[in-house]
Write a protein that holds these residues in place. Sequence first.
Motif, PDB file in Angstrom:
ATOM      1  N   HIS A 222       1.912   5.634  -4.546  1.00  0.00           N
ATOM      2  CA  HIS A 222       2.775   4.993  -5.533  1.00  0.00           C
ATOM      3  C   HIS A 222       2.732   3.478  -5.393  1.00  0.00           C
ATOM      4  O   HIS A 222       2.330   2.935  -4.376  1.00  0.00           O
ATOM      5  CB  HIS A 222       4.223   5.501  -5.463  1.00  0.00           C
ATOM      6  CG  HIS A 222       4.940   5.182  -4.185  1.00  0.00           C
ATOM      7  ND1 HIS A 222       5.016   6.056  -3.127  1.00  0.00           N
ATOM      8  CD2 HIS A 222       5.645   4.086  -3.803  1.00  0.00           C
ATOM      9  CE1 HIS A 222       5.731   5.514  -2.152  1.00  0.00           C
ATOM     10  NE2 HIS A 222       6.124   4.313  -2.531  1.00  0.00           N
TER      11      HIS A 222
ATOM     12  N   ALA B  64       5.494   0.437  -5.888  1.00  0.00           N
ATOM     13  CA  ALA B  64       6.937   0.255  -6.002  1.00  0.00           C
ATOM     14  C   ALA B  64       7.259  -1.083  -6.666  1.00  0.00           C
ATOM     15  O   ALA B  64       6.653  -2.108  -6.345  1.00  0.00           O
ATOM     16  CB  ALA B  64       7.594   0.314  -4.630  1.00  0.00           C
TER      17      ALA B  64
ATOM     18  N   GLU C  85       7.324   3.755  -8.521  1.00  0.00           N
ATOM     19  CA  GLU C  85       8.641   3.871  -7.912  1.00  0.00           C
ATOM     20  C   GLU C  85       9.452   2.637  -8.294  1.00  0.00           C
ATOM     21  O   GLU C  85       9.043   1.509  -8.011  1.00  0.00           O
ATOM     22  CB  GLU C  85       8.500   3.948  -6.384  1.00  0.00           C
ATOM     23  CG  GLU C  85       9.829   3.902  -5.636  1.00  0.00           C
ATOM     24  CD  GLU C  85       9.648   3.755  -4.127  1.00  0.00           C
ATOM     25  OE1 GLU C  85       8.532   3.462  -3.681  1.00  0.00           O
ATOM     26  OE2 GLU C  85      10.650   3.924  -3.412  1.00  0.00           O
TER      27      GLU C  85
ATOM     28  N   HIS D 204       5.851  -3.040  -3.098  1.00  0.00           N
ATOM     29  CA  HIS D 204       4.887  -2.522  -2.132  1.00  0.00           C
ATOM     30  C   HIS D 204       3.953  -1.512  -2.765  1.00  0.00           C
ATOM     31  O   HIS D 204       4.193  -1.010  -3.856  1.00  0.00           O
ATOM     32  CB  HIS D 204       5.573  -1.927  -0.899  1.00  0.00           C
ATOM     33  CG  HIS D 204       6.427  -0.721  -1.158  1.00  0.00           C
ATOM     34  ND1 HIS D 204       7.770  -0.795  -1.436  1.00  0.00           N
ATOM     35  CD2 HIS D 204       6.129   0.602  -1.185  1.00  0.00           C
ATOM     36  CE1 HIS D 204       8.259   0.421  -1.600  1.00  0.00           C
ATOM     37  NE2 HIS D 204       7.294   1.295  -1.474  1.00  0.00           N
TER      38      HIS D 204
ATOM     39  N   GLU E 266       2.837   0.453   2.423  1.00  0.00           N
ATOM     40  CA  GLU E 266       3.509   1.612   3.012  1.00  0.00           C
ATOM     41  C   GLU E 266       2.457   2.697   3.209  1.00  0.00           C
ATOM     42  O   GLU E 266       1.600   2.898   2.348  1.00  0.00           O
ATOM     43  CB  GLU E 266       4.592   2.100   2.031  1.00  0.00           C
ATOM     44  CG  GLU E 266       5.306   3.379   2.449  1.00  0.00           C
ATOM     45  CD  GLU E 266       6.275   3.865   1.369  1.00  0.00           C
ATOM     46  OE1 GLU E 266       6.399   3.212   0.311  1.00  0.00           O
ATOM     47  OE2 GLU E 266       6.903   4.907   1.594  1.00  0.00           O
TER      48      GLU E 266
ATOM     49  N   GLU F  33      13.512   1.776   1.829  1.00  0.00           N
ATOM     50  CA  GLU F  33      12.207   1.377   1.339  1.00  0.00           C
ATOM     51  C   GLU F  33      12.111  -0.140   1.420  1.00  0.00           C
ATOM     52  O   GLU F  33      12.876  -0.851   0.796  1.00  0.00           O
ATOM     53  CB  GLU F  33      12.064   1.787  -0.129  1.00  0.00           C
ATOM     54  CG  GLU F  33      11.874   3.249  -0.325  1.00  0.00           C
ATOM     55  CD  GLU F  33      10.421   3.649  -0.136  1.00  0.00           C
ATOM     56  OE1 GLU F  33       9.585   2.745  -0.056  1.00  0.00           O
ATOM     57  OE2 GLU F  33      10.146   4.841  -0.067  1.00  0.00           O
TER      58      GLU F  33
END
Length: 193
Positions: free
Chosen positions: A8, A10, A55, A79, A129, A187
Amino acid sequence: MTVKRIDHVAIVVHDIDQALSFYRDTLGLAVTHVEQVKDQDVAVAFLSLDGSEIELVKPITETSGVARYLAKHGPGIHHLCLEVDHLEATLAALKARGVQLIDEEPRIGSGGRRIAFIHPHSTYGVLIELYDSIAIVPGSILRSAAIEARALWAGLSAFWRNLSATGPTLREEAMNGNGRGIRLKAEGEIIEE
Ligand code: CO
């Protein structure tokens, strides 16, 4: 160490509902999961694409790292999340190569997933991440970690997708039984550049 795919991207926003008017209503992406983790100071919404997700992250306090990041930089990409085959092994390999890790061991992120962050200093400016898809059992993680997580909308959620029919894995028991507890952070909680 094998990096499999982008899981994903973000994006930090001031207001998830407003952001959904673009990402869901205009782009037509489906919301698969919304979660607010009280102890982690963020609300997240995942929108599904073919094999990856966007996200949306919104700080729910003014003091978290994400909140400070948003105040400083405004909304934008926060991220990038890459799926790896084995998180611990990947972290060890990266560390051995001198990569600056924010997390030298996995922690629990949104959706009860095991994640770790690489510092932007080592990635040419991008917070990365990492996660692996090894199954965990959120119930026991949540109990042991005493976090309150609410799956506001399960659906085909990120929260549940890691649930497998198997019982607790050795990995999870090791995590719960390591005597140090599980570190919980939001997160991108560490972002204070
Ligand atoms: Co993420």
